[in-house]
Design an enzyme around this catalytic site. Structure first.
Site, PDB file in Angstrom:
ATOM      1  N   LYS A 173      26.184  56.650  42.324  1.00  0.00           N
ATOM      2  CA  LYS A 173      26.883  55.339  42.643  1.00  0.00           C
ATOM      3  C   LYS A 173      26.991  54.316  41.590  1.00  0.00           C
ATOM      4  CE  LYS A 173      22.911  55.409  45.220  1.00  0.00           C
ATOM      5  NZ  LYS A 173      22.037  54.971  46.046  1.00  0.00           N
ATOM      6  N   THR A 206      23.930  42.964  49.582  1.00  0.00           N
ATOM      7  CA  THR A 206      24.090  44.484  49.267  1.00  0.00           C
ATOM      8  C   THR A 206      22.575  44.969  49.412  1.00  0.00           C
ATOM      9  OG1 THR A 206      23.545  43.585  47.063  1.00  0.00           O
ATOM     10  CG2 THR A 206      25.851  44.100  47.497  1.00  0.00           C
ATOM     11  N   GLY A 208      20.085  47.476  50.865  1.00  0.00           N
ATOM     12  CA  GLY A 208      19.996  48.557  51.758  1.00  0.00           C
ATOM     13  C   GLY A 208      21.303  49.311  51.410  1.00  0.00           C
ATOM     14  N   THR A 209      22.131  49.131  50.740  1.00  0.00           N
ATOM     15  CA  THR A 209      23.461  49.913  50.412  1.00  0.00           C
ATOM     16  C   THR A 209      23.079  51.344  50.022  1.00  0.00           C
ATOM     17  OG1 THR A 209      23.586  49.194  48.127  1.00  0.00           O
ATOM     18  CG2 THR A 209      24.788  48.064  49.747  1.00  0.00           C
ATOM     19  N   GLY A 210      21.937  51.720  49.272  1.00  0.00           N
ATOM     20  CA  GLY A 210      21.740  52.944  48.884  1.00  0.00           C
ATOM     21  C   GLY A 210      21.314  53.659  50.028  1.00  0.00           C
ATOM     22  N   CYS A 211      20.187  53.215  50.559  1.00  0.00           N
ATOM     23  CA  CYS A 211      19.625  53.718  51.882  1.00  0.00           C
ATOM     24  C   CYS A 211      20.629  54.178  52.930  1.00  0.00           C
ATOM     25  CB  CYS A 211      18.749  52.687  52.500  1.00  0.00           C
ATOM     26  SG  CYS A 211      17.409  51.977  51.352  1.00  0.00           S
TER      27      CYS A 211
END
Length: 263
Positions: A173, A206, A208-211
Site C-alpha cells: 500500500k 484515514t 482504518g484504511t488498512g483494515c
C-alpha cells in the site's frame, strides 16, 4: 451462498479500525462477518491509550467456534498482539481450506505501535508462511523486507523480496509515499506486477484504511473472485469510503464504510 468471512483482529473502541471496520466492510460487500478478538483497545482518532490482550486460549476458542459450526470461506488477520496469540491463531487455522489475508498490523495510522517486539518473530514464523496475501503499508514493508522504500520501484522490489521468501502474493500500500498520485501494487506469486493508481484524496480521514482494504480483499476472495479483480474492488471500496468519510473526531477520522448506501 453468502461468503463467510472470519476477522481475527483487535477491537477499536472508536469504531474506525480493527474488528469494527472489518465487520462494516465485510457486511457492505455482501459477506457474513465473524470475529475472533485478539485484543481490546481504548483508542480514538487521536491515538491508542490502552491495550488489553486476549489469552491465546481465548482467541483459539473463538476461531474454533466459528470454523467448527458455521465454516469459513476466507480469513483476514489484523492486530495479533503477542507471540503466543500469533502462534495459537495459525495453529487454529492450519486445517482451514480458505484464503488467508494477513494485514501485518504493526503501527497505527496515529503512529502508535500495535505489535510487540516478540510477536514480529512469530509473524514471520507463523503468519507470513500461511498467508495467501500479505498487505503491508510502507513502514511495515520496510521492516519485513529489510529494504528502504521511497518510491514505487523500491516498493515493488521490497514486495518481491517477501513474495520470493514466502511464496504468497503481496499487496503493498503506497499511501505513505509523498506523491499526489497514490499507487498500490500487487505482486503475484509468479512475479507478475499489477498497479492501481488514483489521485490522492487529501484528508485526515484515514483511520482504518488498512483494515478495511484487507477485509474487503478477504470478502472478495471468499466469493471466489480472482486475486487481481479482488484487489481492484478492495481499492475502489476504500477510496470511496475515504471520500465519504463523516468527518468525526479531531485526528485521523474514520471512513464512510456505508458509502454504497449514502452515495
Amino acid at each position: 451462498m453468502q461468503p463467510r468471512i472470519l476477522s481475527v483482529a483487535g477491537s477499536d473502541s472508536s469504531g474506525g479500525a480493527g474488528i469494527q471496520a472489518d465487520i462494516k466492510t465485510i457486511t457492505m460487500l455482501g459477506g457474513y462477518a465473524m470475529t475472533a478478538i485478539t485484543a481490546v483497545t481504548a483508542q480514538n482518532t487521536l491515538g491508542v491509550t490502552h491495550i488489553d490482550a486476549m489469552t491465546a486460549a481465548s482467541v483459539a476458542a473463538q476461531i474454533a467456534a466459528c470454523v467448527d459450526d458455521i465454516g469459513v470461506d476466507a480469513v483476514k488477520t489484523g492486530m495479533l498482539g503477542n507471540s503466543r496469540v500469533t502462534a495459537a491463531i495459525f495453529k487454529a487455522l492450519v486445517h482451514v481450506d480458505a484464503p488467508i489475508v494477513v494485514d501485518p498490523v504493526m503501527i497505527a495510522t496515529s503512529g502508535d505501535r500495535l505489535l510487540s517486539d516478540d510477536a514480529i518473530g512469530s509473524l514471520r514464523k507463523f503468519a507470513l508462511p500461511a498467508a495467501t496475501v500479505v498487505t503491508p503499508n510502507i513502514p511495515e514493508l520496510e521492516l519485513l523486507a529489510g529494504e528502504e522504500v521511497d518510491d514505487v520501484d523500491s516498493m515493488i522490489a521490497a514486495a518481491t523480496i517477501l513474495v520470493e521468501a514466502y511464496g504468497n502474493a503481496v499487496i503493498a500500500k503506497g499511501g505513505h509515499l509523498l506523491s499526489d498520485m497514490l499507487t498500490d501494487v500487487l505482486v503475484s506469486p509468479d512475479g507478475q506486477v499489477s498497479r492501481i493508481e488514483s489521485p490522492r484524496i487529501h484528508t485526515q480521514s484515514t483511520h482504518g484504511t488498512g483494515c478495511s482494504l484487507a477485509s474487503a480483499l478477504a470478502t472478495e476472495l471468499g466469493k471466489g473472485v480472482p486475486l487481481e479483480a479482488a484487489f481492484q474492488t478492495a481499492c475502489d471500496y476504500v477510496r470511496r469510503a475515504i471520500a465519504s468519510a463523516p468527518g468525526f473526531g479531531h485526528g485521523h477520522g474514520p471512513l464512510g464504510h456505508d458509502w454504497p448506501l449514502s452515495a
